[in-house]
Design a protein around this motif. Structure first.
Motif, short mmCIF file in Angstrom:
data_model
loop_
_atom_site.label_atom_id
_atom_site.label_comp_id
_atom_site.label_asym_id
_atom_site.label_seq_id
_atom_site.Cartn_x
_atom_site.Cartn_y
_atom_site.Cartn_z
N LEU A 68 21.50 -5.22 12.93
CA LEU A 68 21.13 -6.11 11.14
C LEU A 68 22.19 -7.20 11.06
O LEU A 68 21.75 -8.46 10.27
CB LEU A 68 20.29 -5.11 10.55
CG LEU A 68 19.31 -4.31 10.63
CD1 LEU A 68 19.03 -3.74 9.32
CD2 LEU A 68 17.87 -5.46 10.96
N LYS A 146 14.49 -7.26 9.14
CA LYS A 146 15.69 -8.07 8.36
C LYS A 146 14.32 -9.56 7.67
O LYS A 146 14.02 -10.57 8.71
CB LYS A 146 17.08 -8.56 8.58
CG LYS A 146 17.89 -9.52 7.33
CD LYS A 146 18.92 -9.06 8.33
CE LYS A 146 19.15 -9.83 9.71
NZ LYS A 146 20.93 -10.41 9.53
N ILE A 151 16.61 -5.56 3.62
CA ILE A 151 16.18 -5.10 5.28
C ILE A 151 14.85 -4.35 4.43
O ILE A 151 14.57 -3.85 3.79
CB ILE A 151 17.64 -4.51 5.06
CG1 ILE A 151 18.53 -4.84 5.13
CG2 ILE A 151 17.29 -3.28 6.65
CD1 ILE A 151 18.57 -5.83 6.38
#
Lengths: 247, 350
Positions: A68, A146, A151
């Motif tokens: 991420l 994301k 998230i």
């Protein structure tokens, strides 16, 4: 001066790293974080040079966290036991520490991590590493995505369908859709084959969400899903669907 | 394979009684329908059937060596054809020779002896068939018994192996993380490090050493679990809280060794590992109709996406319970809001 953070969920493990760090006056510890989410936030906000990252943690694993972030800092992984991960570390020559580890081993890892980044971009290694770990996990149980700064962890059984979008895929769940940089082939291989099926070049569908199949043109079908989406079903997709759902 | 008649005295007696019965019938027929006196009737009967009785004991070996399951059926028929012919010839010739000597001056009887050849041979054929049939029945009965015995043995062997596989193995994650905690405590708190080493050693000793014991008392099982929870508490601190409520009358109840351990491991794994907030593991045990009722529950982080792996642990326990108690309905799981609960009944073993 090198700025470092610790992302590790166990207090004694954090204490040990802090103790080992006292021998390195050139490293300042910016903070310690006890789960994947806060660790991710810390990496994005504090932009540390060096991160001690545990693999198994609440909310997000170390590998999910790395998927991420855009700019990867120097990472030293710490893990107790994880066959896939250890193999992946070895293949990609990223620094890692197997718990329990000694001060000497710790010093070596720091030296290696600092040297390496000067010669070659570590982020590439990290990408390779996470890919390798993900490949080894046969069946996915969750997917992290994301959206903006948020998230989301999606359990795979909430996925309605996955649509191909060039280098990305769009993941549809009841609450919305999420873009993720990943290939269709990857999802085809890592979603439970008893539940997910590639019904078309562009779609992988959770078969539990199929409401009905509608004849569209001669020999061509549309799958109507629980969220109202209508997806084309290819010839081979129809055959596979027939054998999987037994109709 | 042992001879069925000679195997036990009892069987030999039965064998003789059977021949005595056939002989008596034969003698009665001679006496009643052919008008021979008792002496002649019984001597005739005794000579022929004691001879057949002796030969029949030997016939066991022709049956034993022409196994219908292994030899070709044509060979079996050929063997028995030959054996039958030989048996009948020896039987009739010896019998009639002896009787001719005994009753040499009784012409009426000697005439009868000559005339009786066809039906004596007919009886001989039937006796032969009857005897080999009985022998074949004995063999197949013995094979069946052996098979049943083997199957039972195999079953118990499979059960043992399965049980030992299903018993929880030491989780390497747990072991190495605990060692890492100890490594850290040696610097920050050496006394606590020592305490943890002792607890971990006791835990390992039990996990490794006592696996061969099938059943242990609940309090022994709980001692082991307390060690486990205490070790995990050093790793996780305030994140792990546990409450145990065990009714006094349950403490000596016999439970399968290591049956609760995986349930507590699950609660830690899915509760504590996946949550950064406090997780409480509650354990309640009370007597019930069948035996004892155990309830293990933990809260979990609703936001943490469920991980797989849970099912295997629970499935293993269900398999073990099925093997030990032959019941499928002893374990129930229940997930509501943010509480995961396992309810298990352990019946009294009779």
């Amino acid at each position: 001066m090198i700025r470092a953070i610790i992302i590790e969920d166990e207090q004694p493990a954090r204490d040990l790293i802090k103790h080992y760090l006292t021998a390195h006056s050139n490293i300042t510890l910016l903070g310690e974080f006890a789960d994947g989410f806060s660790g991710l936030k810390a990496i994005q906000e504090l932009k540390p040079d060096l991160v001690f990252l545990d693999v198994q943690m609440p909310k997000l694993t170390g590998f999910e966290l790395l998927e991420l972030i855009d700019e990867t800092p120097r990472i030293i992984f710490t893990t107790a036991y994880d066959q896939f991960a250890i193999r992946a570390f070895e293949l990609n020559a990223v620094d890692y520490l197997l718990k329990p580890y000694s001060q000497d081993r710790f010093n070596q890892a720091i030296l290696k991590a600092l040297e390496r980044t000067q010669k070659e971009p570590l982020s590439q290694n990290i990408t390779k590493l996470t890919e390798h770990v993900l490949e080894k996990q046969n069946i996915l149980d969750r997917v992290v995505v994301k959206t903006g700064s948020k998230i989301k962890v999606i359990p795979v059984d909430q996925i309605i369908y996955v649509e191909s979008q060039d280098d990305y895929v769009m993941i549809y769940i009841v609450e919305g859709k999420y873009l993720k940089q990943q290939t269709m082939k990857y999802f085809e291989q890592h979603l439970d084959p008893g539940k997910f099926l590639r019904i078309h070049r562009s779609y992988i569908v959770n078969i539990d969400t199929i409401k009905q199949l509608e004849l569209y043109e001669k020999n061509s079908y549309l799958a109507i899903l629980s969220n109202g989406a209508k997806l084309k079903v290819s010839d081979s997709g129809y055959k596979a669907l027939k054998s999987l759902m037994k109709f | 394979m042992v001879h069925p008649v000679l195997q036990k005295k009892k069987y030999l007696v039965y064998y003789l009684l059977a021949w005595a019965f056939i002989g008596t019938v034969h003698a009665t027929v001679l006496n009643h329908f052919y008008g021979f006196n008792h002496l002649i009737s019984f001597t005739d009967s005794f000579v022929f059937y004691s001879l057949f009785g002796i030969i029949a004991i030997g016939l066991w070996y022709t049956v034993k060596y022409s196994d219908i399951n292994k030899a070709k059926i044509t060979d079996v028929i050929f063997n028995h054809g030959g054996a039958a012919a030989l048996t009948l010839v020896i039987w009739y010739l010896t019998g009639s020779f002896l009787l001719r000597q005994i009753f040499a001056d009784n012409t009426e009887y000697l005439n009868f002896l000559n005339v009786s050849i066809p039906w004596r041979l007919t009886i001989g054929v039937f006796l032969y068939l009857l005897i080999i049939l009985i022998y074949y029945l004995v063999i197949s009965y013995r094979n069946l018994q052996e098979k049943i015995l083997n199957e039972a043995e195999l079953k118990s062997l499979v059960k043992e192996t399965e049980l030992s596989l299903l018993k929880s193995q030491i989780n390497p994650h747990f072991l190495f993380n605990s060692l890492n905690s100890i490594s850290s405590l040696t610097i920050t708190n050496p006394a606590k490090a020592q305490e943890m080493i002792i607890k971990l050693s006791e835990f390992l000793r039990h996990s490794i050493g006592h696996k061969e014991r099938q059943m242990i008392s609940l309090s022994e099982e709980m001692d082991h679990i307390l060690l486990y929870l205490d070790i995990e508490k050093v790793r996780f601190g305030d994140r792990l809280v546990y409450r145990l409520d065990i009714s006094e009358s349950c403490k000596n109840f016999e439970v399968p060794n290591m049956i609760l351990q995986p349930l507590f491991e699950n609660a830690v794994k899915h509760g504590v590992y996946e949550s950064s907030d406090e997780v409480t593991i509650s354990f309640v045990c009370e007597p019930c109709m069948d035996g004892i009722k155990l309830k293990i529950s933990n809260n979990f982080d609703l936001e943490a996406a469920p991980r797989m792996g849970n099912r295997m642990g629970i499935k293993n326990i269900i398999n073990r319970l099925r093997l030990i108690y032959q019941r499928e309905d002893l374990l129930k799981t229940n997930k509501s809001n943010s509480i995961f609960e396992v309810e298990m009944i352990l019946p009294k073993l009779t």
